[in-house]
Design an enzyme around this catalytic site. Structure first.
Site, PDB file in Angstrom:
ATOM      1  CG  HIS A 158      -5.253  -2.500   0.153  1.00 56.82           C
ATOM      2  ND1 HIS A 158      -5.105  -1.930  -0.893  1.00 56.82           N
ATOM      3  CD2 HIS A 158      -5.454  -2.117   1.140  1.00 56.82           C
ATOM      4  CE1 HIS A 158      -3.987  -1.281  -0.092  1.00 56.82           C
ATOM      5  NE2 HIS A 158      -4.129  -0.875   0.945  1.00 56.82           N
ATOM      6  CB  SER A 183      -0.854   0.284   1.105  1.00 52.83           C
ATOM      7  OG  SER A 183      -1.675   0.572   1.280  1.00 52.83           O
TER       8      SER A 183
HETATM    9  C1  GCU Z   1      -5.757   5.056   1.335  1.00 54.06           C
HETATM   10  C2  GCU Z   1      -4.576   5.749  -0.093  1.00 54.06           C
HETATM   11  C3  GCU Z   1      -3.614   5.075  -0.679  1.00 54.06           C
HETATM   12  C4  GCU Z   1      -3.252   3.456  -0.090  1.00 54.06           C
HETATM   13  C5  GCU Z   1      -3.650   3.753   1.691  1.00 54.06           C
HETATM   14  C6  GCU Z   1      -2.573   2.718   2.195  1.00 54.06           C
HETATM   15  O1  GCU Z   1      -5.957   3.807   0.190  1.00 54.06           O
HETATM   16  O2  GCU Z   1      -5.867   6.155  -0.060  1.00 54.06           O
HETATM   17  O3  GCU Z   1      -3.075   5.275  -1.532  1.00 54.06           O
HETATM   18  O4  GCU Z   1      -2.177   2.976  -0.396  1.00 54.06           O
HETATM   19  O5  GCU Z   1      -4.654   3.853   2.378  1.00 54.06           O
HETATM   20  O6  GCU Z   1      -1.862   2.872   2.851  1.00 54.06           O
HETATM   21  O7  GCU Z   1      -3.569   1.851   3.479  1.00 54.06           O
END
Ligand code: GCU
Length: 437
Positions: free
Chosen positions: A416, A275
């Site tokens: 995710h 992420s």
């Molecule tokens: C949010 C953000 C993303 C990121 C994510 C994370 O959703 O919008 O860009 O990758 O957080 O790091 O969990």
């Protein structure tokens, strides 16, 4: 620099509500974002190898001209420039604890404090390293930052709780921005340590908030302020590094330690992140060629996903919710992506000819899995210069069907996250390239 907890209550409340506002804003955007492939737009990508007379047509031209040019564009427009070693001085590593029978005897676990003696206002970062006890070694080593701290990665009760600032997270038992005993092990499903040891890999991690707390004001208590000569304001100047740059710096400092350990293969380091920390791993891999394999997990916008595709998160959203992650110039491309001189396929190309792996999850539409795949596909011209095969397909593969040679990719079922399935693919990919068993 004052430590966070001595700051006036009003400022702490403001920081916290700013943070919550960013989360609420992102949640709202996730509901209204475009997820319709017919509406993504069809914008040509900037050519990886350059244009006109300056097209790089050999690996030498790539290394001498085009790669440095692209690298500079990413510094100027996306992540900012990382200070040079003479600006931070020597790094001191102090072993805080060593346990020879961690994980029921499978691993030797070290906890190491890394500090900058010339910049004592930075409190340093605690590295946790697990090395397999079985097998001959020396072992290749994964280097991956954590969201929750070493005590959240491990379930073992003797790993000290982090005392640093943490993002609000009720589910993970963060109370008043601090970890509690109930936080222990809450990230462990993303770190199958025993499986990694059995797979013949070492793994090193640190809590990203040790380098800099993850909120727009976090730099004041982190590395960036500590290194800033002219005071912190310079951090918001165009081209100055953002938090992703600082967190990536932390990954390279782990590499400094790991590459000197006799039980580890300094020439077989794998940088990996999930992420926002996947974006961080990619930028670390672009900057530091000691990372022989670079892996992005669900890194999305500002990471592997092509910014020119209007699908899931956009540049406008990310730069509004998380302005501190990037250099300030990046926000110029909100709703104006086509004028950005680079896109993420060129970030992937900066790894060439080193193997790079991009992992997506089908339910993680916010991160635009197809945009992540296409970045890998369009990085190919740089790999061609070295005769290295990439994804081997132009079609987004089906679920749980990894593809690719020097550019690897999978989209797995589920959300995710980082799962055992992801780790199995990462280990197989690294093994293939490092030719280990
Ligand atoms: C949010 C953000 C993303 C990121 C994510 C994370 O959703 O919008 O860009 O990758 O957080 O790091 O969990």
């Amino acid at each position: 620099m004052k430590p966070h907890r001595t700051r006036p209550l009003i400022l702490r409340v403001m920081t916290c509500s700013l943070f919550l506002a960013a989360d609420t804003f992102v949640e709202a955007q996730q509901k209204t974002a475009n997820y319709d492939e017919s509406k993504v737009g069809n914008h040509p990508l900037p050519p990886v190898l350059g244009e006109g007379n300056s097209i790089a047509n050999s690996s030498a031209a790539w290394e001498q001209n085009r790669r440095p040019e692209l690298f500079k564009l990413f510094e100027e427009h996306v992540y900012g420039q990382t200070p040079q070693p003479n600006q931070w001085g020597p790094v001191e590593f102090k072993i805080l604890a060593e346990k020879k029978d961690a994980l029921g005897g499978k691993a030797t676990r070290q906890l190491i404090l890394a500090t900058l003696p010339q910049h004592p206002s930075w409190k340093g970062m605690e590295i946790m390293l697990h090395i397999p006890n079985e097998g001959k070694g020396p072992f290749p080593c994964f280097i991956m930052p954590s969201f929750g701290g070493n005590h959240a990665v491990s379930t073992e009760p003797d790993v000290p709780l982090s005392t640093r600032w943490m993002r609000p997270n009720k589910e993970k038992n963060i109370v008043a921005n601090r970890a509690t005993e109930a936080t222990r092990g809450t990230e462990s499903s993303r770190w199958p340590l025993a499986m990694i040891m059995d797979g013949g890999f070492a793994v090193a991690t640190y809590y990203y908030g040790d380098v800099e707390p993850d909120h727009p004001d976090g730099w004041r208590e982190g590395l960036r302020a500590a290194l800033s000569k002219d005071g912190a304001d310079t951090n918001w100047q165009p081209g100055q590094w953002g938090a992703i740059g600082a967190w990536a710096w932390g990954l390279s400092r782990i590499a400094d330690y790991v590459e000197k350990q006799p039980r580890l293969r300094g020439d077989q380091l794998i940088v990996l992140g999930h992420s926002r920390l996947g974006k961080t791993a990619l930028w670390a891999g672009a900057q530091d060629k000691r990372f022989g394999v670079v892996i992005s997990n669900n890194s999305g916008e500002g990471g592997a996903a092509l910014m020119r595709r209007n699908f899931g998160e956009t540049t406008a959203v990310i730069t509004k919710a998380f302005p501190h992650w990037f250099t300030s110039t990046y926000s110029n491309y909100a709703n104006n992506e086509t004028s950005c001189p680079v896109d993420s396929h060129e970030l992937i190309a900066l790894m060439a000819p080193r193997p790079v792996y991009i992992a997506s999850a089908v339910e993680d539409t916010w991160a635009d899995p197809k945009g992540e795949f296409l970045a890998g596909l369009h990085a190919q011209p740089a790999y061609d210069l070295y005769g290295k095969k990439g994804l081997g397909t132009e079609t987004h593969p089906g679920l749980n069907q990894p593809v690719g040679e020097h550019i690897g990719y999978h989209i797995r079922s589920g959300k995710h996250d980082v799962t055992d399935y992801d780790w199995q693919q990462f280990m197989a990919f690294a093994r293939r390239h490092f030719k280990t068993n």
